[in-house]
Design an enzyme around this catalytic site. Sequence first.
Site, mmCIF file in Angstrom:
data_model
loop_
_atom_site.group_PDB
_atom_site.id
_atom_site.type_symbol
_atom_site.label_atom_id
_atom_site.label_comp_id
_atom_site.label_asym_id
_atom_site.label_seq_id
_atom_site.Cartn_x
_atom_site.Cartn_y
_atom_site.Cartn_z
ATOM 1 N N SER A 132 68.206 33.750 -13.111
ATOM 2 C CA SER A 132 68.171 34.719 -12.016
ATOM 3 C C SER A 132 69.424 34.604 -11.163
ATOM 4 C CB SER A 132 66.938 34.454 -11.145
ATOM 5 O OG SER A 132 67.013 35.146 -9.919
ATOM 6 N N TYR A 157 61.741 29.244 -5.903
ATOM 7 C CA TYR A 157 61.908 30.077 -7.096
ATOM 8 C C TYR A 157 63.295 29.871 -7.693
ATOM 9 C CZ TYR A 157 62.833 34.202 -9.936
ATOM 10 O OH TYR A 157 63.212 35.043 -10.961
#
Length: 342
Positions: A132, A157
């Site tokens: 990501s 995350y």
Amino acid sequence: MKEKDRTVLVTGAAGFIGYHLAERLLQDGRHVVGIDNVNPYYDIRLKEARLARLEKYPHFQFDRVDLSDREGVRRVFEDNHLSRVVHLAAQAGVRYSLENPFVYADSNLTGFLNILECCRHHAVAHLVFASSSSVYGANTRMPFSVHHNVDHPISLYAASKKANELMAHSYAHLYGLSCTGLRFFTVYGPWGRPDMALFLFTRAILDGKPIQVFNEGNMQRDFTYIDDIVEGVVRTMDRTADANPAWSGDDPDPGTSYSKYRIYNIGNNQPVSLMQFIETLEDVLGLQAIKEFLPLQAGDVVATYADIDDLARDVGFRPGTPLRTGIERFVDWFKDYYGYNG
């Protein structure tokens, strides 16, 4: 193409990117084994609708398996002859990680370890996994490059995605497993996630409700259309990661390795301001948004901007879908799927 090479495991097949990738591979004549736990992080009906579309293809097989279920994941690998694994399943969401941190350990860490172990023991030729843009964290040097250090994540995350990259590298080093990590930049498009800005904004504007504009609107994102993401995945999937012969421990390059390991950004390479994004959506909808300006949220980054030179050089692809085109396609799908008329 050998029969073994025709079969691809796509984890997270009921998810946004997983669904689109699986459909593309099926249309290309590949056999797809999809796994997903279909969790209730967002509306399960949307996930089931995606799966229903995939199940119309004769060469699609689906197993409802949780990544943290070691034996369940192992059975999928034992029951299928897999050459390529595209690992897209994960607990997503920056803000959600502030409230439910342990879910990220189960899915993104334990789950990824189970995938790595199965790839190792079942002679998988190439593991492609989703990272990501959030791994760039506190970095401010733009555009973000895979050759930049990314040791300062600002959400759990993001930390879990950085951990995935490190875990994959260790398996590339220890077991010769070819691993390619793909850092996705703000993916949007039809069948998208209901927790993402485009989905939230579109629904609110159509319903005459206010939209929440964080950091007073002073944000930029490298919005990347789903078809461009899928094209990047497909092109990297069949190009196994190779060692970089020029890699040196005296000046270690984070994006490559002496092992079979590579990292690529997949982004539109054209960051757009949040206000421009909203204005484009308003123009497509023919409606004005009621804007509620709020401060920057914990875990959010102010701007993202992908350097995609490595992707273009190695697989010959640069994402290029114009923002307005992508938003128009999303709005058309959204109105049709949810029954908005006019």
